[in-house]
Design an enzyme around this catalytic site. Structure first.
Site, PDB file in Angstrom:
ATOM      1  N   HIS A   1      -0.945  -5.773   2.237  1.00 57.31           N
ATOM      2  CA  HIS A   1      -2.115  -6.653   2.227  1.00 57.31           C
ATOM      3  C   HIS A   1      -1.715  -8.006   1.627  1.00 57.31           C
ATOM      4  O   HIS A   1      -1.092  -8.054   0.560  1.00 57.31           O
ATOM      5  CB  HIS A   1      -3.233  -6.052   1.367  1.00 57.31           C
ATOM      6  CG  HIS A   1      -4.268  -5.306   2.139  1.00 57.31           C
ATOM      7  ND1 HIS A   1      -4.578  -3.984   1.909  1.00 57.31           N
ATOM      8  CD2 HIS A   1      -5.099  -5.721   3.146  1.00 57.31           C
ATOM      9  CE1 HIS A   1      -5.545  -3.613   2.743  1.00 57.31           C
ATOM     10  NE2 HIS A   1      -5.874  -4.637   3.505  1.00 57.31           N
TER      11      HIS A   1
ATOM     12  N   GLU B   1       0.831  -1.207   0.000  1.00 56.46           N
ATOM     13  CA  GLU B   1       0.000   0.000   0.000  1.00 56.46           C
ATOM     14  C   GLU B   1       0.865   1.256   0.000  1.00 56.46           C
ATOM     15  O   GLU B   1       1.929   1.287   0.600  1.00 56.46           O
ATOM     16  CB  GLU B   1      -0.931   0.002   1.223  1.00 56.46           C
ATOM     17  CG  GLU B   1      -1.834  -1.217   1.322  1.00 56.46           C
ATOM     18  CD  GLU B   1      -2.835  -1.322   0.167  1.00 56.46           C
ATOM     19  OE1 GLU B   1      -3.010  -0.328  -0.564  1.00 56.46           O
ATOM     20  OE2 GLU B   1      -3.427  -2.410   0.002  1.00 56.46           O
TER      21      GLU B   1
HETATM   22  N1  PCA Z   1      -8.139  -6.957   6.591  1.00 55.67           N
HETATM   23  C1  PCA Z   1      -9.148  -5.940   6.764  1.00 55.67           C
HETATM   24  C2  PCA Z   1      -9.158  -5.632   8.226  1.00 55.67           C
HETATM   25  C3  PCA Z   1      -8.415  -6.729   8.886  1.00 55.67           C
HETATM   26  C4  PCA Z   1      -7.733  -7.445   7.795  1.00 55.67           C
HETATM   27  O1  PCA Z   1      -6.919  -8.343   7.929  1.00 55.67           O
HETATM   28  C5  PCA Z   1      -8.949  -4.728   5.859  1.00 55.67           C
HETATM   29  O2  PCA Z   1      -8.414  -4.903   4.743  1.00 55.67           O
HETATM   30  O3  PCA Z   1      -9.306  -3.618   6.220  1.00 55.67           O
END
Ligand code: PCA
Length: 208
Positions: free
Chosen positions: A167, A79
């Site tokens: 992520h 990100e």
């Molecule tokens: N993913 C979520 C919140 C917790 C997680 O592991 C998100 O992408 O906001």
């Protein structure tokens, strides 16, 4: 120097979260001479920012890499930005679904990640790990925690710690669970590959 690595507890009815597993697996590791310490954050908009602040106070890290799960994404996503918006697409683990609110009222619309995202991206690809630079961490807990982190680091001209977010795709077992319950298949990545990705990113951070 300590690098804080955070993961999230499971949410949305899942029993596991790849970000929790990856963070726990690397707790205590020494990477390029730097100690990795992990903290697991609740998927609870009221409690997660404070849990992050507690971990920052406990470890005084020079850099923080937060991890989260992005169900449906096929690549590891590095990100680049956090926005000052809460617009939960589902309820958090406390049952709250916040829409159209600021993460921190009266603060900037967005903050850029301060970790070396481009170098992380290039390192992961060079190691054969599918990844992308991402312009949105969403408007749920992951974005909220990233915004809170970058806001904290910006206060009083501190510019510390460096902060960023990765992520991870869902785990294969989460896709299997979906199929078992009649839901559509979704992209997934084995924990070994996600772990290699996080390690490689931490190496880049540690070398800074
Ligand atoms: N993913 C979520 C919140 C917790 C997680 O592991 C998100 O992408 O906001």
């Amino acid at each position: 120097m300590t690098i804080l690595l955070t993961g999230f507890e499971p949410f949305a009815g899942s029993r596991v979260n790849p970000s929790e597993q990856a963070a726990r697996a690397l707790d205590g590791a020494i990477i390029a001479g730097q100690e990795i310490r992990c903290a697991i954050l609740p998927v609870d908009g009221q409690r997660a920012p404070q849990a992050l602040m507690d971990a920052l106070a406990q470890h005084s890290p020079k850099a923080v890499l937060c991890l989260g799960e992005a169900a449906g994404r096929a690549c590891v996503s590095i990100e680049r930005v956090a926005v000052n918006l809460l617009d939960y697409r589902i309820a958090d683990n406390a049952g709250q679904q916040v829409v159209d609110q600021a993460v921190i009222a009266g603060c900037p619309a967005a903050y850029f990640v301060t970790l070396p995202t481009r170098r992380m991206y290039e390192r992961l690809l060079a190691e054969g790990i599918p990844c992308e630079l991402s312009l949105s961490a969403g408007a749920f807990l992951c974005n909220q925690v990233l915004y809170a982190l970058l806001h904290f680091a910006e206060q009083d001209g501190r510019n510390s710690p460096l902060g960023g977010f990765i992520h991870l795709p869902s785990l294969p077992q989460q896709t299997a669970e979906r199929l078992l319950t009649g839901k559509a298949a979704q992209a997934n990545m084995g924990l070994e590959t996600s772990l290699r990705a996080v390690r490689a990113a931490l190496e880049v951070i540690a070398e800074e």
